[in-house]
Design an enzyme around this catalytic site. Structure first.
Site, mmCIF file in Angstrom:
data_model
loop_
_atom_site.group_PDB
_atom_site.id
_atom_site.type_symbol
_atom_site.label_atom_id
_atom_site.label_comp_id
_atom_site.label_asym_id
_atom_site.label_seq_id
_atom_site.Cartn_x
_atom_site.Cartn_y
_atom_site.Cartn_z
ATOM 1 N N ASP A 73 0.858 -1.184 0.000
ATOM 2 C CA ASP A 73 0.000 0.000 0.000
ATOM 3 C C ASP A 73 0.892 1.233 0.000
ATOM 4 O O ASP A 73 1.679 1.435 0.927
ATOM 5 C CB ASP A 73 -0.888 -0.034 1.259
ATOM 6 C CG ASP A 73 -1.806 1.166 1.326
ATOM 7 O OD1 ASP A 73 -2.503 1.412 0.339
ATOM 8 O OD2 ASP A 73 -1.818 1.840 2.350
ATOM 9 N N THR A 106 -3.102 5.656 -3.948
ATOM 10 C CA THR A 106 -1.978 6.284 -3.241
ATOM 11 C C THR A 106 -0.669 6.040 -3.976
ATOM 12 O O THR A 106 0.221 6.881 -3.979
ATOM 13 C CB THR A 106 -1.858 5.722 -1.817
ATOM 14 O OG1 THR A 106 -1.920 4.311 -1.873
ATOM 15 C CG2 THR A 106 -2.968 6.233 -0.950
ATOM 16 N N THR A 107 -0.540 4.870 -4.617
ATOM 17 C CA THR A 107 0.702 4.577 -5.350
ATOM 18 C C THR A 107 0.734 5.392 -6.635
ATOM 19 O O THR A 107 1.750 6.010 -6.967
ATOM 20 C CB THR A 107 0.767 3.069 -5.684
ATOM 21 O OG1 THR A 107 0.463 2.339 -4.511
ATOM 22 C CG2 THR A 107 2.127 2.679 -6.166
ATOM 23 N N ASP A 411 -9.282 -0.011 1.819
ATOM 24 C CA ASP A 411 -9.209 0.564 0.468
ATOM 25 C C ASP A 411 -10.452 0.200 -0.336
ATOM 26 O O ASP A 411 -11.050 1.038 -1.009
ATOM 27 C CB ASP A 411 -7.967 0.037 -0.277
ATOM 28 C CG ASP A 411 -6.722 0.817 0.128
ATOM 29 O OD1 ASP A 411 -6.842 1.671 1.008
ATOM 30 O OD2 ASP A 411 -5.639 0.563 -0.430
#
Length: 560
Positions: A73, A106-107, A411
């Site tokens: 994550d 987020t990545t 998520d």
């Protein structure tokens, strides 16, 4: 003739150079600072580049206390990494903001922001002023959002298959993808349970529904068992045992009363001393205490509840009265658990026993049962009718596995929540990014002047997502990305030949993250929420613009 005093730089004749800043201060100015920032951003993006897509790698991080975190994550990795460069720190804030705002992507946001900065490097080396680059990027951002709007597909939240595929694309990139169907079902069930019409939404506000996952969808992690044993309860559970051994441990259709006052004798606020001269007075005092507790219990028993739950203590005497009246009691429950109980069972939390009304009693729970899982006792309140709160019970081999699965589930729930808020989807697998890249490349031909370079470069930066997906699959990156680019270009050409650019059918071709082949995302069924994608693009470009406008870094500021 007297010799001229040598002229020293930055001072009066014969004087040393003028020191304005402290000599220990380090400063980087102009291009050096900008290029330093870009290389820092590149380093941060490189850390988590391999964690994008279904073929992603895991990172293992050791924290200073010696604990380990195993995750892919993006937000979690960057939270644990200790970074000293100020620009890298601000990049890390991006993934945190993205996580809080939409919970996924987020990545992508870090990789994209890093790439946007990297594409700005040639312009800075060519002495183009940062504000010109920023203007070009901002124009590109507006155009990109228009392209996303065109690609979007409106979805019905009740359409279970489409929603399943959507959550699948979010969880498919995570560690728990082996139990995909289970996780997807749990995330969907939990969010749709908690969703309810917002009581304070105005007519024109976008959020007509209120989905409070944090407060009303509690995740209980219990080590042991199989991951496939995990489930979403139609109701709540908590880790408490009944206060008295004689109390009932299973009740069907219970009447539940929730309190947040202590069921014991009230102690004085300040210290009180009582002098007793008569020995009867002592007995009277004890009797008064007992009567006080008894009155409270009788006020409760009058409403014939089956279960009494309080956030404070329950004295031995009160337990005795309850056991006699065949009432099960729980004490010292967390406030958050009590609120969840209220939402699930339809009860109202009461603050004083003399204010209880019939309407405060919760009757929507179908079954109360005490169960022992491992060494712990858990109270289950299940089969509630239309509960607006739920507990997600996770089982798994070890703490690390459970923590990672909890992160993945969070998520997935955020993704469902975003679609409940804004029911629009965009194709995944790099299709949206490639469509934006091609659209910007075409629009760039119409941009005049110096801004054309940065405008087109922002489009090229978008290609980093499909490129990284192909890279993580281990297929030929150049061949795959070129083929994908050709697909999207052909779709745009076709639209231009028809002379209609606005209502063209969106090109949904992207990369299958598992095999690395080109597929139509409509067939593969990989969709992502519109809000996540748009937020990613906005955050990445805006933060890149901010970092580009930094032209001086001064370190060694005053000690506090």
């Amino acid at each position: 003739m007297a010799a001229m005093a040598p002229q020293m730089p930055g001072g009066a004749p014969g004087m040393g150079p003028m020191m304005v800043l402290n000599s220990k201060t380090q400063r980087k100015t102009g291009r050096e600072a900008q290029l330093g920032n870009i290389s820092a951003a590149r380093a941060v993006a490189d850390i988590i580049r391999t964690t994008l897509g279904p073929r992603s790698m895991l990172k293992m991080l050791l924290d200073p206390m010696g604990g380990i975190v195993i995750t892919n994550d993006g937000n979690c990795i960057l939270r644990e990494v200790d970074v000293s460069h100020p620009t890298a720190k601000s990049m890390i804030e991006l993934s945190r903001a993205q996580d809080e705002e939409v919970g996924d992507g987020t990545t992508s946001v870090i990789i994209l922001a890093g790439e946007v900065l990297i594409t700005a490097e040639p312009f800075i080396r060519a002495n183009l002023h940062p504000t010109v680059i920023v203007q070009g990027y901002n124009r590109a951002l507006q155009e990109a959002l228009r392209i996303c709007e065109r690609q979007a597909l409106v979805v019905d939240v009740k359409d279970k298959d489409r929603m399943m595929k959507l959550v699948q694309s979010c969880i498919g990139t995570k560690f728990s993808s082996r139990w995909n169907d289970k996780m997807v079902e749990m995330a969907l069930q939990a969010v749709l349970t908690v969703a309810r019409l917002s009581s304070y939404a105005s007519e024109n506000s976008s959020h007509k529904t209120e989905v409070d996952i944090k407060r009303y969808a509690k995740v209980e992690k219990i080590p042991g068992g199989e991951i496939s044993d995990s489930c979403v309860l139609r109701g709540v559970m908590f880790n408490k045992d009944v206060t008295h051994s004689k109390m009932r441990r299973r009740i069907e259709q219970p009447r539940i009363l929730l309190l947040d006052c202590p069921l014991e004798y009230k102690k004085g606020e300040s210290q009180t001393n009582v002098e007793i001269t008569n020995d009867e007075d002592w007995n009277t005092m004890l009797r008064m205490e007992e009567e006080y507790v008894e009155n409270m219990c009788m006020e409760i028993i009058a409403f014939k509840p089956d279960i009494v739950v309080t956030e404070k203590g329950v004295s031995d005497l009160a337990q005795h009265f309850f056991a006699k009246a065949n009432i099960t009691a729980f004490r010292r429950l967390r406030k958050t658990d009590n609120n969840r109980m209220a939402r699930a069972t339809g009860a109202t939390v009461v603050s004083r026993t003399d204010e209880i009304q019939e309407s405060d009693i919760g009757t929507k729970c179908g079954l109360f049962e005490m169960r022992k899982i491992g060494e712990e006792d858990f109270a289950f309140f299940e089969e509630c009718e239309d509960p607006k709160a739920c507990t997600i019970m996770l089982r798994g081999g070890s703490k690390d596995v459970l923590n990672e699965i909890e992160r993945n589930l969070q998520d997935a729930m955020q993704v469902v929540r975003n679609v409940v808020y804004e029911p629009k989807l965009l194709p995944g697998g790099g299709a949206t990014e490639m469509a934006v890249a091609m659209g910007l490349r075409r629009s760039g031909l119409r941009v005049e002047g110096v801004q054309q370079g940065p405008f087109v470069a922002a489009g090229e930066a978008m290609e980093v997502i499909p490129r990284t997906l192909a890279q993580n699959c281990g297929v030929s990156v150049i061949r795959t990305v070129t083929q994908l680019r050709a697909k999207h270009a052909a779709a745009l050409d076709e639209a231009q030949q028809n002379g209609d650019c606005t209502s063209l059918a969106p090109c949904n071709w992207g990369i299958n993250g598992t095999t690395g082949e080109l597929v139509d995302m409509e067939e593969l069924g990989v969709w992502e929420p519109y809000s996540v994608k748009v937020q990613t693009i906005k955050t990445a470009i805006e933060s890149a613009c901010m970092i580009l406008r930094i032209d001086e870094i001064v370190s060694g500021s005053k000690k506090k």
